[in-house]
Design a protein around this motif. Structure first.
Motif, short mmCIF file in Angstrom:
data_model
loop_
_atom_site.label_atom_id
_atom_site.label_comp_id
_atom_site.label_asym_id
_atom_site.label_seq_id
_atom_site.Cartn_x
_atom_site.Cartn_y
_atom_site.Cartn_z
N LEU A 301 0.80 -1.23 0.00
CA LEU A 301 0.00 0.00 0.00
C LEU A 301 0.83 1.28 0.00
O LEU A 301 0.27 2.37 0.03
CB LEU A 301 -0.94 0.01 1.22
CG LEU A 301 -2.02 -1.07 1.26
CD1 LEU A 301 -2.96 -0.83 2.46
CD2 LEU A 301 -2.82 -1.13 -0.03
N LEU A 304 0.09 4.47 -2.19
CA LEU A 304 -0.98 5.40 -1.84
C LEU A 304 -0.43 6.76 -1.43
O LEU A 304 -1.10 7.78 -1.58
CB LEU A 304 -1.84 4.83 -0.71
CG LEU A 304 -2.63 3.54 -1.03
CD1 LEU A 304 -3.35 3.04 0.22
CD2 LEU A 304 -3.62 3.78 -2.16
N TRP A 413 -7.86 -0.45 -5.49
CA TRP A 413 -7.44 -0.30 -4.10
C TRP A 413 -8.50 -0.70 -3.10
O TRP A 413 -8.21 -0.79 -1.90
CB TRP A 413 -7.02 1.14 -3.83
CG TRP A 413 -5.81 1.57 -4.60
CD1 TRP A 413 -5.74 2.47 -5.62
CD2 TRP A 413 -4.47 1.11 -4.39
NE1 TRP A 413 -4.46 2.59 -6.08
CE2 TRP A 413 -3.64 1.76 -5.33
CE3 TRP A 413 -3.87 0.20 -3.51
CZ2 TRP A 413 -2.27 1.56 -5.42
CZ3 TRP A 413 -2.51 -0.01 -3.60
CH2 TRP A 413 -1.72 0.66 -4.54
N GLY A 433 -6.42 -5.02 -4.67
CA GLY A 433 -5.42 -4.64 -3.68
C GLY A 433 -5.91 -4.83 -2.27
O GLY A 433 -5.18 -5.28 -1.39
#
Length: 475
Positions: A301, A304, A413, A433
């Motif tokens: 992650l 992001l 995501w 994700g």
């Protein structure tokens, strides 16, 4: 009546009178008519049975409906003959019972999770290793270091939190840069601390804090706490409890299901509302990713933090576009009551909604807005209107408060819906994700969808002594 004697006296014939002969003709005719009616009736029922047989055979071949008794066929043929579908009372009752059982199953704490909390609380009191400071003193400066990737998880569910943390760290390309801030309530603090003390996720940094540890939260009045107290009082009176909801014979099963869902404790949980206070809870941080405890992370992650938020506060996935029309078809009208003038004059019903569960929050940008005040204002307005602006959860006031402050991120995501429908293919879920088990069928409950649960259970060590001791199993 006439008597006729043959000349040979061998035969004697009694001839009926004219009236009697007419009567006999009528009786014979009636009997012939009755025989004829029986014959035609048998012919009709023979045709009908053959017709029923053909319909049943077609349905069985198609695999759409298997019917093997007269009552079942009646349910099937009745609506066809009438030209419309009728929901029998028996079916309606069964649906409502199913919704009630699901409500009870999703609202109650499973005994295995209760056992886990008790065992860990006991471990915390008897084992010094379960009381390690989290994080270690030398790592405390990283808690306010903006060069790290900061994640926030608010939960009172130890098992669910362990899955989120484990999936986050195991899929990270830079675990040494991951800081996970876990916020919980006072009763769960000791067992939560014991779990992460005994199950470290090094090199990631884990912080476990109770809400009562935050100075800001203990000083003065916190608007969300006041709103929650009023909300709980109004909701209990407005709803009348699950028994009153189920006893209503006039409402459709789906309406009853929605009202039962509104009684779920999570909708009045401080853990659910706490995200609206992130800027105050973490005054030194510039950006955090907030995670719900019913998600599973399946990828790194860290990208992001590279997303340009374009001055917006909340990076979120929109929920009105996508191949799965059942899940990705949510607009503001799905959550807000546009028959209320206060809603209809301020918002567009067809505007796309977005999802909580995996959100990027730019805290610097947030502090320049009145988002938190707006959130509390609308909570109060909903309470004043007897919960007529919206009924469920923290998303509706979030949709209002963050209105105009949302930056849309790629659906990769955040895949939704794994807790309320089982149409999601395993292949699609594995390629996301983050997958979100939003809905009643949480993966740690018996009512979880069996084909989707392995996405979550792969991050549970079922040989662990606490997990095994509480009889927590993969299925």
């Amino acid at each position: 009546m006439q008597l006729h004697i043959s000349p040979s006296l061998r035969h004697v014939t009694v001839l009926p009178s004219k009236g009697l002969r007419e009567f006999i003709k009528v009786k014979v005719g009636s009997r012939r008519f009755s025989y004829r009616m029986v014959f035609y009736s048998l012919l009709f029922f023979t045709f009908l049975l053959r017709f029923v047989f053909v319909l049943t055979a077609v349905d069985n071949i198609d695999g759409r409906y298997k019917c093997s008794n007269i009552g079942c066929l009646g349910k099937r043929l009745g609506p066809r003959i009438l030209g419309r579908r009728l929901e029998p009372t028996r079916t309606r009752t069964a649906k409502i019972q199913e919704y009630l059982y699901r409500h009870i199953a999703s609202s109650s704490i499973p005994k295995q999770l209760h056992c886990l909390a008790l065992k860990l609380a006991n471990e915390h009191s008897t084992n010094a290793n379960a009381r390690f400071q989290l994080p270690a003193p030398e790592l405390v400066p990283s808690l306010v270091d903006n060069s790290f990737f900061h994640f926030v998880l608010a939960s009172d569910n130890i098992l669910a939190s362990s899955v989120v943390a484990s999936s986050l760290v195991r899929n990270s390309l830079h675990p040494n840069k991951v800081v996970l801030h876990i916020i919980t309530d006072r009763k769960t603090l000791s067992p939560m601390q014991a779990w992460f003390s005994l199950h470290p996720l090094t090199p990631a940094i884990i912080e476990v804090k109770g809400l009562h540890h935050f100075d800001w939260f203990t000083k003065g009045k916190v608007p969300v706490l006041e709103a929650m107290e009023k909300d709980q009082e109004v909701r209990s009176q407005f709803r009348g409890g699950s028994s009153a909801i189920v006893a209503n014979n006039t409402e459709k099963p789906k309406v009853i299901a929605a009202k039962l869902q509104a009684l779920s404790p999570k909708y009045n949980s401080l853990m659910n509302h706490i995200r609206i206070h992130l800027p105050e809870l973490f005054p030194s941080l510039n950006k955090v990713v907030f995670l719900d405890d019913d998600i599973v992370i399946q990828t790194d992650l860290s990208p992001l933090w590279d997303i340009d938020m374009d001055g917006k506060v909340n990076g979120a996935v929109e929920t009105c576009r996508g191949d799965d029309k059942y899940v990705m078809s949510k607009r503001l009208k799905s959550y807000l009551n546009f028959s209320h003038p206060l809603i209809s004059k301020n918002f567009n019903p067809n505007e796309c909604a977005w999802a909580y569960g995996m959100n990027i929050f730019d805290l610097e940008a947030w502090r320049k807005t009145n988002i938190s005040r707006t959130y509390h204002y609308w909570l109060e307005e909903n309470l004043k209107s007897d919960l007529s602006l919206w009924q469920l959860g923290t998303l509706p006031p979030g949709l209002i408060a963050f209105h105009g402050h949302v930056h849309t991120i790629d659906p990769f995501w955040h895949m939704l819906g794994l807790g309320y429908q089982d149409n999601t293919s395993i292949a699609d879920a594995k390629s996301a994700g983050v997958v979100h088990f939003n809905g009643r069928a949480k993966p740690w409950l018996d009512i979880a969808f069996p084909q989707l649960r392995p996405l979550w259970s792969k991050y549970v060590n079922y040989s662990d002594k606490f997990i095994k001791g509480c009889h927590i199993r993969a299925s």
